[in-house]
Design a protein around this motif. Sequence first.
Motif, PDB file in Angstrom:
ATOM      1  N   VAL A 209      44.493 116.224   9.296  1.00 25.49           N
ATOM      2  CA  VAL A 209      43.783 115.098   9.505  1.00 25.49           C
ATOM      3  C   VAL A 209      43.633 114.751  10.840  1.00 25.49           C
ATOM      4  O   VAL A 209      44.459 114.803  11.540  1.00 25.49           O
TER       5      VAL A 209
ATOM      6  N   GLY B   2      43.645 111.969  13.540  1.00 20.42           N
ATOM      7  CA  GLY B   2      44.100 110.323  13.710  1.00 20.42           C
ATOM      8  C   GLY B   2      44.033 110.013  15.551  1.00 20.42           C
ATOM      9  O   GLY B   2      43.735 111.070  16.169  1.00 20.42           O
TER      10      GLY B   2
ATOM     11  N   ARG C 266      40.822 105.012  11.270  1.00 20.38           N
ATOM     12  CA  ARG C 266      39.744 104.686  10.452  1.00 20.38           C
ATOM     13  C   ARG C 266      39.479 103.058  10.879  1.00 20.38           C
ATOM     14  O   ARG C 266      38.265 102.607  10.933  1.00 20.38           O
TER      15      ARG C 266
ATOM     16  N   LYS D  74      49.375 117.565   8.373  1.00 23.11           N
ATOM     17  CA  LYS D  74      49.573 116.081   7.586  1.00 23.11           C
ATOM     18  C   LYS D  74      50.916 115.741   7.513  1.00 23.11           C
ATOM     19  O   LYS D  74      51.671 116.715   6.930  1.00 23.11           O
TER      20      LYS D  74
ATOM     21  N   SER E  77      51.045 111.423  10.839  1.00 21.23           N
ATOM     22  CA  SER E  77      49.667 111.618  10.958  1.00 21.23           C
ATOM     23  C   SER E  77      48.812 110.911  10.080  1.00 21.23           C
ATOM     24  O   SER E  77      47.826 110.594  10.494  1.00 21.23           O
TER      25      SER E  77
ATOM     26  N   ARG F  36      43.476 116.211  15.996  1.00 21.18           N
ATOM     27  CA  ARG F  36      43.793 116.813  14.526  1.00 21.18           C
ATOM     28  C   ARG F  36      45.305 117.178  14.394  1.00 21.18           C
ATOM     29  O   ARG F  36      45.874 117.962  15.214  1.00 21.18           O
TER      30      ARG F  36
ATOM     31  N   ALA G  24      45.909 108.480  11.195  1.00 23.82           N
ATOM     32  CA  ALA G  24      44.565 108.573  10.753  1.00 23.82           C
ATOM     33  C   ALA G  24      43.893 106.989  10.082  1.00 23.82           C
ATOM     34  O   ALA G  24      42.918 106.801  10.349  1.00 23.82           O
TER      35      ALA G  24
END
Length: 350
Positions: A255, A257, A280, A268, A272, A265, A276
């Motif tokens: 993911v 972040g 967002r 996960k 992380s 990247r 992420a």
Amino acid sequence: MIKTKLTEMLGIRYPIIQAGMGPWSTEKLCVATANAGALGIISTVGIGYKWVAPSAYQEELANKSPYQILREVLESTRQKTADSKGIFGVNIPLAEEFREPLEELFRATRDARREDQDMAERLRVIITSAGNPTPWTDQVKDAGTLWFHVAPSVYHAQKAEKAGADAVIASGREGGGHVAFEPVHTMVLLPQVVRSVGVPVIGAGGFCDGASLVAALALGAIGIQMGTRFIATQESDFTQMWKEKVIDSDEKGTVPGISIFGPARYLKNQVSLRLAELLRKGFQEGYQEGVELETKGIILSMEGKDPDWSIFFGGEVAGRIDNLPTVKELVESIGDEAEKLLKQMGDYVS
Ligand SMILES: Cc1cc2nc3c(=O)[nH]c(=O)nc-3n(C[C@H](O)[C@H](O)[C@H](O)COP(=O)(O)O)c2cc1C
């Protein structure tokens, strides 16, 4: 044997570059990769930390400058690759956050080559990344090596060419570690960069085997740079926990972040997924909490502690990695598979 412009430029056997992966050490990886006939790379991000440059820290406390540390790491690498005449290079990210030691790192590379003929012949390349190459042209050229620059877009690739880079590494968004804000992946980015610059292009992001090397060549590249695949090797400097995490990840196991100078990247885990979520919400809004979490997580990952809150950079290609070969086995298997595939592909043509 696969010969490309990359094997020719560097005098290596396989068109494969082991990626710089700071702020972790790649000293052992670099030695193993150079000895195996591909290009080994020394990472320099965070070079003042003992864990990044173990060969410069024989004593517990070494009060040395980045210049001295890199000189010692380069000399140790030269000695450990002397029998094979292995070829290696240095990764110097140009981000503002790392500005302070940059001049010393370029000078150390230059002086190491000037003062030793063997070093000059085998320390062949500086790979810059993560920043504007234009102000650094004179210092890179002064070091006397070839100059490759990592670019996540056509715009950045053209800028690197204009600055004087000898080759560009087009780095797709599926790659591990720092990635661009814009999600352009290797399949689209690589051929587009090849079309847009006059210098040779190397692919990065998503490569792990002979099939993906052949794909890169078909898209116009002269070779590949791999990070995540090299983490999961016997000799890699990374912790066993990290290697196993790469092997256990599936194709949905990463993911992007927040990270210190843009998105990165990650494999996960709890930290992380939080990074992420912060990304967002917005890079600026999440920056402070993100960088605090990342800083703590980097220390935890060094110490091999707390897998939920440790930072594990890693690319989507982790989903295609399920073994722990030696570097020699890995590099040879990529070369053999690519050769076989290229020959078999003749069968498709009538
Ligand atoms: C653990 C880790 C650390 C990285 N650190 C750096 C770095 O210090 N400098 C740099 O130019 N790229 C860095 N990268 C990016 C790699 O150099 C490389 O371009 C990327 O891993 C390629 O994608 P792949 O992981 O799919 O092979 C890092 C990647 C990883 C996985």
